[in-house]
Design an enzyme around this catalytic site. Structure first.
Site, PDB file in Angstrom:
ATOM      1  N   CYS A   1       0.762  -1.130   0.138  1.00 15.24           N
ATOM      2  CA  CYS A   1      -0.076   0.101  -0.115  1.00 15.24           C
ATOM      3  C   CYS A   1       0.850   1.148   0.001  1.00 15.24           C
ATOM      4  CB  CYS A   1      -0.815  -0.081   1.073  1.00 15.24           C
ATOM      5  SG  CYS A   1      -1.904   1.634   1.323  1.00 15.24           S
TER       6      CYS A   1
ATOM      7  N   CYS B   1       0.429   3.441   3.074  1.00 13.79           N
ATOM      8  CA  CYS B   1       0.957   2.864   4.208  1.00 13.79           C
ATOM      9  C   CYS B   1       2.546   3.113   3.999  1.00 13.79           C
ATOM     10  CB  CYS B   1       0.793   1.567   4.557  1.00 13.79           C
ATOM     11  SG  CYS B   1      -0.886   1.177   5.079  1.00 13.79           S
TER      12      CYS B   1
ATOM     13  N   ASP C   1      -0.597  15.851  -2.935  1.00 15.80           N
ATOM     14  CA  ASP C   1      -0.819  15.107  -4.043  1.00 15.80           C
ATOM     15  C   ASP C   1       0.417  14.931  -4.980  1.00 15.80           C
ATOM     16  OD1 ASP C   1      -3.671  13.367  -5.126  1.00 15.80           O
ATOM     17  OD2 ASP C   1      -2.002  13.647  -6.747  1.00 15.80           O
TER      18      ASP C   1
ATOM     19  N   HIS D   1      -4.582   1.315   8.309  1.00 15.54           N
ATOM     20  CA  HIS D   1      -5.115   1.185   7.026  1.00 15.54           C
ATOM     21  C   HIS D   1      -6.613   1.085   6.946  1.00 15.54           C
ATOM     22  CE1 HIS D   1      -4.559  -0.305   2.779  1.00 15.54           C
ATOM     23  NE2 HIS D   1      -5.645  -1.156   3.006  1.00 15.54           N
TER      24      HIS D   1
ATOM     25  N   ASN E   1     -13.022   8.944  -3.239  1.00 15.94           N
ATOM     26  CA  ASN E   1     -13.457   7.993  -4.304  1.00 15.94           C
ATOM     27  C   ASN E   1     -13.409   6.588  -3.562  1.00 15.94           C
ATOM     28  OD1 ASN E   1     -13.736   9.891  -6.384  1.00 15.94           O
ATOM     29  ND2 ASN E   1     -11.266   9.795  -6.544  1.00 15.94           N
TER      30      ASN E   1
ATOM     31  N   GLY F   1     -13.639   5.218  -8.916  1.00 19.24           N
ATOM     32  CA  GLY F   1     -12.214   5.549  -9.598  1.00 19.24           C
ATOM     33  C   GLY F   1     -11.307   5.759  -8.632  1.00 19.24           C
TER      34      GLY F   1
ATOM     35  N   HIS G   1      -6.288   2.836   0.156  1.00 20.31           N
ATOM     36  CA  HIS G   1      -6.086   3.303   1.376  1.00 20.31           C
ATOM     37  C   HIS G   1      -6.945   4.508   1.566  1.00 20.31           C
ATOM     38  CE1 HIS G   1      -3.574   3.937   5.123  1.00 20.31           C
ATOM     39  NE2 HIS G   1      -3.953   4.932   5.153  1.00 20.31           N
TER      40      HIS G   1
ATOM     41  N   HIS H   1      -8.618   7.882   1.644  1.00 27.91           N
ATOM     42  CA  HIS H   1      -8.044   9.181   1.741  1.00 27.91           C
ATOM     43  C   HIS H   1      -9.338  10.413   1.360  1.00 27.91           C
ATOM     44  CE1 HIS H   1      -7.399   7.407  -2.317  1.00 27.91           C
ATOM     45  NE2 HIS H   1      -7.492   8.443  -2.990  1.00 27.91           N
TER      46      HIS H   1
HETATM   47  P1  AMP Z   1      -7.704   8.068  -6.278  1.00 33.56           P
HETATM   48  O1  AMP Z   1      -7.711   7.990  -7.508  1.00 33.56           O
HETATM   49  O2  AMP Z   1      -8.877   8.594  -5.379  1.00 33.56           O
HETATM   50  O3  AMP Z   1      -7.458   6.919  -5.408  1.00 33.56           O
HETATM   51  O4  AMP Z   1      -6.516   9.132  -5.557  1.00 33.56           O
HETATM   52  C1  AMP Z   1      -5.528   8.760  -5.471  1.00 33.56           C
HETATM   53  C2  AMP Z   1      -4.379  10.007  -5.419  1.00 33.56           C
HETATM   54  O5  AMP Z   1      -3.283   9.683  -4.955  1.00 33.56           O
HETATM   55  C3  AMP Z   1      -4.009  10.436  -6.636  1.00 33.56           C
HETATM   56  O6  AMP Z   1      -4.634  11.827  -6.986  1.00 33.56           O
HETATM   57  C4  AMP Z   1      -2.550  10.348  -7.029  1.00 33.56           C
HETATM   58  O7  AMP Z   1      -2.186  11.594  -7.693  1.00 33.56           O
HETATM   59  C5  AMP Z   1      -2.265  10.181  -5.335  1.00 33.56           C
HETATM   60  N1  AMP Z   1      -0.829   9.448  -5.494  1.00 33.56           N
HETATM   61  C6  AMP Z   1      -0.601   8.392  -5.722  1.00 33.56           C
HETATM   62  N2  AMP Z   1       0.522   8.149  -5.152  1.00 33.56           N
HETATM   63  C7  AMP Z   1       0.964   9.269  -4.446  1.00 33.56           C
HETATM   64  C8  AMP Z   1       2.280   9.579  -3.628  1.00 33.56           C
HETATM   65  N3  AMP Z   1       3.200   8.636  -3.734  1.00 33.56           N
HETATM   66  N4  AMP Z   1       2.271  10.749  -3.181  1.00 33.56           N
HETATM   67  C9  AMP Z   1       1.429  11.582  -3.240  1.00 33.56           C
HETATM   68  N5  AMP Z   1       0.162  11.427  -3.982  1.00 33.56           N
HETATM   69  C10 AMP Z   1       0.304  10.104  -4.525  1.00 33.56           C
HETATM   70 ZN    ZN Z   2      -2.309   1.539   3.752  1.00 33.55          ZN
END
Ligand code: AMP
Ligand code: ZN
Length: 112
Positions: free
Chosen positions: A3, A6, A29, A45, A85, A91, A96, A98
């Site tokens: 993850c 995590c 992000d 988690h 989401n 989507g 995890h 957020h």
């Molecule tokens: P979701 O599509 O709602 O699952 O959003 C996941 C978000 O996590 C996306 O906007 C990605 O750009 C962001 N994301 C993925 N990996 C990382 C990372 N290592 N650091 C910061 N943001 C991330």
């Molecule tokens: Zn996690």
């Protein structure tokens, strides 16, 4: 467990942190879709909104206590959007829980 969030929480993966306490972490992000794009996550988690229950809902309370404070610190006095989401149709790319905080411009008004 594989993850990415995590990994950020335990320090294995770097992030640009904006807030942290014992329960919650907020970081920028990596692929921002607005001038301010922050993710707020529980440090334990939880897969998604679909896994919130009576045992972990205190984490949601804590996250939503912190969101206005983070928004204020980021200067989002004219408003902002909070999104989560859920699952494939929702989507969700990172499994995890957020909450996206998006702001710093007038966001387009559409739900899907
Ligand atoms: P979701 O599509 O709602 O699952 O959003 C996941 C978000 O996590 C996306 O906007 C990605 O750009 C962001 N994301 C993925 N990996 C990382 C990372 N290592 N650091 C910061 N943001 C991330
Ligand atoms: Zn996690």
């Amino acid at each position: 467990m594989d993850c990415v969030f995590c990994g950020i929480i335990n320090g294995e993966i770097p992030s640009n942190k904006v807030y942290e306490d014992d329960l919650v972490l907020a970081f920028r992000d990596i692929n921002p879709e607005a001038p301010v794009h922050i993710l707020v996550v529980p440090k334990t988690h939880v897969s998604s909104c679909d896994s919130i229950d009576a045992d972990n809902s205190f984490l949601i309370s804590k996250i939503f206590e912190m969101i206005p404070q983070i928004a204020k610190k980021e200067g989002l006095s004219n408003g902002y959007r909070v999104i989560t989401n859920v699952g494939e149709d929702g989507g969700q790319s990172v499994k995890h829980l957020h909450f996206h905080i998006l702001g710093g411009k007038k966001l387009p008004v559409h739900l899907c």
